[in-house]
Motif scaffolding. Sequence first.
Motif, PDB file in Angstrom:
ATOM      1  N   LEU A 145      43.418  43.317  30.469  1.00 19.42           N
ATOM      2  CA  LEU A 145      42.124  43.998  30.501  1.00 19.42           C
ATOM      3  C   LEU A 145      41.757  44.436  31.920  1.00 19.42           C
ATOM      4  O   LEU A 145      41.257  45.546  32.127  1.00 19.42           O
ATOM      5  CB  LEU A 145      41.027  43.084  29.945  1.00 19.42           C
ATOM      6  N   LYS A 146      42.026  43.567  32.881  1.00 22.02           N
ATOM      7  CA  LYS A 146      41.748  43.914  34.274  1.00 22.02           C
ATOM      8  C   LYS A 146      42.577  45.112  34.709  1.00 22.02           C
ATOM      9  O   LYS A 146      42.075  46.004  35.398  1.00 22.02           O
ATOM     10  CB  LYS A 146      42.045  42.717  35.190  1.00 22.02           C
ATOM     11  N   GLU A 147      43.832  45.146  34.327  1.00 20.35           N
ATOM     12  CA  GLU A 147      44.689  46.276  34.689  1.00 20.35           C
ATOM     13  C   GLU A 147      44.212  47.559  34.036  1.00 20.35           C
ATOM     14  O   GLU A 147      44.173  48.613  34.673  1.00 20.35           O
ATOM     15  CB  GLU A 147      46.135  45.984  34.301  1.00 20.35           C
ATOM     16  N   ILE A 148      43.805  47.473  32.787  1.00 19.59           N
ATOM     17  CA  ILE A 148      43.329  48.654  32.073  1.00 19.59           C
ATOM     18  C   ILE A 148      42.065  49.205  32.710  1.00 19.59           C
ATOM     19  O   ILE A 148      41.900  50.415  32.839  1.00 19.59           O
ATOM     20  CB  ILE A 148      43.086  48.314  30.578  1.00 19.59           C
ATOM     21  N   THR A 149      41.171  48.314  33.124  1.00 21.50           N
ATOM     22  CA  THR A 149      39.886  48.742  33.687  1.00 21.50           C
ATOM     23  C   THR A 149      39.948  48.982  35.197  1.00 21.50           C
ATOM     24  O   THR A 149      38.939  49.352  35.795  1.00 21.50           O
ATOM     25  CB  THR A 149      38.804  47.682  33.397  1.00 21.50           C
ATOM     26  N   GLY A 150      41.109  48.772  35.784  1.00 18.86           N
ATOM     27  CA  GLY A 150      41.246  49.012  37.219  1.00 18.86           C
ATOM     28  C   GLY A 150      40.676  47.900  38.073  1.00 18.86           C
ATOM     29  O   GLY A 150      40.440  48.088  39.265  1.00 18.86           O
ATOM     30  N   LEU A 151      40.471  46.724  37.503  1.00 21.39           N
ATOM     31  CA  LEU A 151      39.906  45.602  38.255  1.00 21.39           C
ATOM     32  C   LEU A 151      40.967  44.617  38.747  1.00 21.39           C
ATOM     33  O   LEU A 151      40.626  43.618  39.352  1.00 21.39           O
ATOM     34  CB  LEU A 151      38.890  44.858  37.392  1.00 21.39           C
ATOM     35  N   ALA A 152      42.220  44.914  38.466  1.00 19.84           N
ATOM     36  CA  ALA A 152      43.295  43.989  38.877  1.00 19.84           C
ATOM     37  C   ALA A 152      43.570  44.099  40.357  1.00 19.84           C
ATOM     38  O   ALA A 152      43.390  45.104  40.975  1.00 19.84           O
ATOM     39  CB  ALA A 152      44.564  44.283  38.087  1.00 19.84           C
TER      40      ALA A 152
END
Length: 99
Positions: free
Chosen positions: A92-99
């Motif tokens: 989810l973090k990778e998808i939302t750019g929060l990773a």
Amino acid sequence: MSGHARERLNEDFSNPVRLSLMGSLRAVDEADFKTLKETVGISDSVLSRHLSALEAAGYVRIKKGYVGKRPRTWAKLTSSGQEAFAQHVQALKEITGLA
């Protein structure tokens, strides 16, 4: 890893109630039924149904017992539940750019 992060999302956590339960249990060692019900804001029957599904998938361990003469139910993440949820959150973090 190849492919898009969405391919690593766990379908067992696609339901908002199950996602909320996993997040709530991740924050504690274990939680009793009443606390989970109040934290997530759902009815007894909805909580019971979703905990049973998470238990069947091997992500949650359910323990029943008594406090005094009153029956109690506790839920706890299993190690595979902790790992699966961490991978889901990372995707989810990778998808939302929060990773």
